[in-house]
Motif scaffolding. Structure first.
Motif, short mmCIF file in Angstrom:
data_model
loop_
_atom_site.label_atom_id
_atom_site.label_comp_id
_atom_site.label_asym_id
_atom_site.label_seq_id
_atom_site.Cartn_x
_atom_site.Cartn_y
_atom_site.Cartn_z
N ASN A 4 0.80 -1.23 0.00
CA ASN A 4 0.00 0.00 0.00
C ASN A 4 0.84 1.28 0.00
N GLU A 5 2.11 1.20 -0.39
CA GLU A 5 2.98 2.37 -0.25
C GLU A 5 2.56 3.53 -1.13
N HIS A 6 1.77 3.29 -2.18
CA HIS A 6 1.29 4.38 -3.04
C HIS A 6 -0.24 4.48 -3.05
N VAL A 7 -0.89 3.84 -2.08
CA VAL A 7 -2.35 3.73 -2.10
C VAL A 7 -2.98 4.72 -1.13
N LYS A 8 -4.02 5.42 -1.60
CA LYS A 8 -4.87 6.25 -0.74
C LYS A 8 -6.29 5.73 -0.84
N LEU A 9 -6.91 5.43 0.30
CA LEU A 9 -8.30 4.98 0.33
C LEU A 9 -9.19 6.17 0.69
N VAL A 10 -10.22 6.37 -0.09
CA VAL A 10 -11.06 7.55 0.04
C VAL A 10 -12.44 7.17 0.56
N ASN A 12 -15.96 9.01 2.97
CA ASN A 12 -16.70 10.27 3.05
C ASN A 12 -16.03 11.25 4.00
N ARG A 13 -15.71 10.76 5.21
CA ARG A 13 -15.17 11.65 6.25
C ARG A 13 -13.69 11.43 6.51
N VAL A 14 -13.15 10.32 6.03
CA VAL A 14 -11.73 10.04 6.26
C VAL A 14 -11.04 9.63 4.98
N LEU A 15 -9.73 9.82 4.99
CA LEU A 15 -8.84 9.29 3.96
C LEU A 15 -7.83 8.42 4.67
N LEU A 16 -7.46 7.31 4.05
CA LEU A 16 -6.40 6.46 4.59
C LEU A 16 -5.20 6.56 3.66
N VAL A 17 -4.05 6.90 4.24
CA VAL A 17 -2.84 7.11 3.45
C VAL A 17 -1.68 6.33 4.07
N PRO A 18 -0.62 6.04 3.31
CA PRO A 18 0.53 5.33 3.87
C PRO A 18 1.19 6.12 4.99
N TYR A 19 1.79 5.40 5.92
CA TYR A 19 2.50 5.99 7.05
C TYR A 19 3.89 6.40 6.59
N GLU A 20 4.12 7.70 6.47
CA GLU A 20 5.39 8.23 5.98
C GLU A 20 6.29 8.67 7.14
N ALA A 21 7.60 8.73 6.89
CA ALA A 21 8.54 9.15 7.92
C ALA A 21 8.24 10.56 8.43
N SER A 22 7.70 11.42 7.57
CA SER A 22 7.39 12.79 7.98
C SER A 22 6.28 12.85 9.03
N MET A 23 5.53 11.77 9.17
CA MET A 23 4.42 11.72 10.12
C MET A 23 4.85 11.23 11.51
N ARG A 58 6.50 -0.19 6.87
CA ARG A 58 6.62 -0.03 5.43
C ARG A 58 7.23 -1.26 4.76
N GLU A 59 8.18 -1.91 5.44
CA GLU A 59 8.96 -2.96 4.80
C GLU A 59 8.46 -4.38 5.08
N ASP A 60 7.95 -4.64 6.28
CA ASP A 60 7.65 -6.02 6.69
C ASP A 60 6.39 -6.56 6.00
N ASN A 61 6.47 -7.82 5.55
CA ASN A 61 5.35 -8.42 4.84
C ASN A 61 4.19 -8.85 5.74
N LYS A 63 2.86 -6.85 8.12
CA LYS A 63 2.23 -5.65 8.69
C LYS A 63 1.65 -4.78 7.58
N LEU A 64 0.45 -4.26 7.82
CA LEU A 64 -0.19 -3.33 6.87
C LEU A 64 -0.78 -2.19 7.69
N THR A 65 -0.43 -0.97 7.33
CA THR A 65 -0.93 0.17 8.11
C THR A 65 -1.31 1.33 7.20
N PHE A 66 -2.31 2.09 7.67
CA PHE A 66 -2.68 3.37 7.06
C PHE A 66 -2.81 4.40 8.17
N ILE A 67 -2.44 5.63 7.87
CA ILE A 67 -2.74 6.76 8.74
C ILE A 67 -4.11 7.31 8.34
#
Length: 204
Positions: A4-10, A12-23, A58-61, A63-67
């Motif tokens: 999911n490193e390039h995936v955004k889930l859309v 109504n009230r939330v967006l799910l985006v990849p967990y980036e180092a900047s976060m 981000r790397e481990d197979n 684990k799956l996460t979205f912010i």
């Protein structure tokens, strides 16, 4: 998980985006709250350890996460960090008895001002729908602190069933087999609660 490193889930009230180092700094600030750590059964990490954890997500197979972002805040600011309100995670493993692929689901709305607005329910629906379409899963499960009544009610509303209660760990486990009937229910819920559902390639 690279899935999911390039995936955004859309939704109504939330967006799910990849967990980036900047976060990481904002996430680390959230997890400095002892009550939040207790509710999520999390350990206190240093900022350096938090960056290492972000990289493992981000790397481990397994684990799956979205912010989770507040869609209204992101629309107004165009700033993912400002719009952060929580996260949703899956830990992937094989059932020791059946050998089936199982995903342990977690949800956290960390921003106090974002609680009680239905963000957690919508985010979890988006995650469940995405995961069951992308991974060879047979079952979801959730392990919740016995005192976390809100999370217990949330997963019960997703038709998860209590299967185990361990007082010594102060934990209750819920299961949800992925059946045709439940998938039909999930699709209906996504259509009702997340009418703008879609998976967008962020890299494009």
């Amino acid at each position: 998980m690279r899935l999911n490193e390039h995936v955004k889930l859309v939704g109504n009230r939330v967006l799910l985006v990849p967990y980036e180092a900047s976060m990481v700094p904002k996430y680390h600030e959230w997890m400095s709250d002892a009550t939040l750590r207790d509710l999520t059964a999390s350990e206190q990490l240093s900022l350096e350890e938090e960056y290492e954890m972000q990289l493992s997500w981000r790397e481990d197979n397994d684990k799956l996460t979205f912010i989770i972002l507040c869609a209204e805040t992101y629309e107004r600011t165009k700033d993912e960090i400002t719009a952060m309100v929580g996260d949703t995670n899956l830990f992937i493993h094989c059932d020791e008895e059946s050998g089936d692929c199982v995903a342990e689901a977690e949800i956290m709305i960390a921003a106090v001002e974002a609680r009680g607005k239905g963000y957690g329910r919508e985010a979890m629906l988006l995650m469940l729908k995405y995961a069951q379409t992308q991974l060879p899963l047979k079952k979801f499960e959730a392990k919740i602190d016995i005192d976390n009544a809100k999370s217990i009610r949330l997963f019960e509303s997703f038709q998860f069933v209590e299967v185990r209660r361990v007082e010594v760990f102060h934990e209750v486990t819920f299961d949800r087999a992925i059946t045709a009937a439940w998938l039909a229910w999930l699709d209906e819920q996504v259509q009702l609660k997340c009418e703008h559902y879609g998976a967008i390639d962020k890299s494009s």
